[in-house]
Design a protein around this motif. Sequence first.
Motif, mmCIF file in Angstrom:
data_model
loop_
_atom_site.group_PDB
_atom_site.id
_atom_site.type_symbol
_atom_site.label_atom_id
_atom_site.label_comp_id
_atom_site.label_asym_id
_atom_site.label_seq_id
_atom_site.Cartn_x
_atom_site.Cartn_y
_atom_site.Cartn_z
ATOM 1 N N UNK A 89 9.274 -4.411 2.596
ATOM 2 C CA UNK A 89 9.810 -3.138 3.060
ATOM 3 C C UNK A 89 10.636 -3.453 4.295
ATOM 4 N N UNK A 90 11.964 -3.427 4.182
ATOM 5 C CA UNK A 90 12.820 -3.963 5.236
ATOM 6 C C UNK A 90 13.751 -2.902 5.808
ATOM 7 N N UNK A 92 -1.706 6.970 8.697
ATOM 8 C CA UNK A 92 -0.769 6.204 9.515
ATOM 9 C C UNK A 92 -0.542 4.784 9.063
ATOM 10 N N UNK A 93 -1.381 4.272 8.185
ATOM 11 C CA UNK A 93 -1.212 2.924 7.639
ATOM 12 C C UNK A 93 -0.402 2.976 6.345
ATOM 13 N N UNK A 94 0.027 1.811 5.897
ATOM 14 C CA UNK A 94 0.682 1.687 4.599
ATOM 15 C C UNK A 94 -0.139 0.749 3.728
ATOM 16 N N UNK A 95 -0.571 1.230 2.579
ATOM 17 C CA UNK A 95 -1.369 0.434 1.646
ATOM 18 C C UNK A 95 -0.486 0.099 0.445
ATOM 19 N N UNK A 96 -0.356 -1.199 0.159
ATOM 20 C CA UNK A 96 0.582 -1.669 -0.858
ATOM 21 C C UNK A 96 -0.142 -2.524 -1.880
ATOM 22 N N UNK A 141 11.272 4.662 6.804
ATOM 23 C CA UNK A 141 12.635 4.260 7.154
ATOM 24 C C UNK A 141 13.050 2.949 6.500
ATOM 25 N N UNK A 142 12.105 2.242 5.887
ATOM 26 C CA UNK A 142 12.434 0.987 5.224
ATOM 27 C C UNK A 142 12.788 1.188 3.764
ATOM 28 N N UNK A 143 13.390 0.153 3.180
ATOM 29 C CA UNK A 143 13.676 0.158 1.742
ATOM 30 C C UNK A 143 13.084 -1.104 1.126
ATOM 31 N N UNK A 144 12.587 -0.978 -0.098
ATOM 32 C CA UNK A 144 11.923 -2.094 -0.766
ATOM 33 C C UNK A 144 12.937 -3.072 -1.360
ATOM 34 N N UNK A 155 7.549 -5.825 6.597
ATOM 35 C CA UNK A 155 6.307 -6.312 5.993
ATOM 36 C C UNK A 155 6.507 -6.761 4.555
ATOM 37 N N UNK A 156 5.839 -7.844 4.187
ATOM 38 C CA UNK A 156 5.958 -8.373 2.820
ATOM 39 C C UNK A 156 4.586 -8.641 2.228
ATOM 40 N N UNK A 157 4.537 -8.602 0.896
ATOM 41 C CA UNK A 157 3.331 -8.916 0.143
ATOM 42 C C UNK A 157 3.751 -9.568 -1.169
ATOM 43 N N UNK A 158 3.019 -10.603 -1.575
ATOM 44 C CA UNK A 158 3.257 -11.286 -2.849
ATOM 45 C C UNK A 158 1.922 -11.609 -3.499
#
Length: 203
Positions: A53-54, A25-29, A10-13, A170-173
């Motif tokens: 992913x917001x 069930x997890x999200x791996x980025x 349901x989120x968009x990057x 969730x965010x990642x940098x």
Amino acid sequence: MERTRVDWESGSWTREPAASRADDGDLVVMAIEGSDWWRTTHYGFVHDDGHALVSEWPTDAAVEVTFDASTLTGLYDQAGLLLWAGAEQWIKTGLEVSDGVLHVGAVVTNGVSDWSLAPVPEWAGRLVTIRASRGGEAGDAVTLRARSDAGGWRTLRVAPFTAGAASVGPMICAPMRADLEVRFTEWAFTAPDADLHEDPPIR
């Protein structure tokens, strides 16, 4: 407000990562090398190409994101939450590796960025939850908290956040390397903090 888990789909990057996949069930980025958010202060540059992913953030709700901190080992590796109201008003909060040590902190941006952090080397390799709450009396602010799966909440910051419409997730940098991969295990909206000096429930 009942706790509501947010579906990853349901989120968009804000910016597509190098790779992302659902796994049990997890999200791996995986982040793209050089990705980050920062605005002007001290360094003079602007970075606005991190990965988050917001989805829309209700004005009277808290948001929590949980992830596995075990892969945060390189300089400036980051994972946590992005609170986004626009290019000049946003907050990123979570874990970051600085000077070889894992830290918890936040970058609060209102025109320009500032950075606060505290060392948490004992959180390395643990599941960590980052929480942001607004609503109620805190209509012009957000309260940031964090905890590992081994302990209770720590209050990180009370920061101005006057935006009505905002998005969050969730965010990642990975400013310094090309192979940072983080596993996010939950993203949820829940009731806002009852009081600044009262810890929210642990679920």
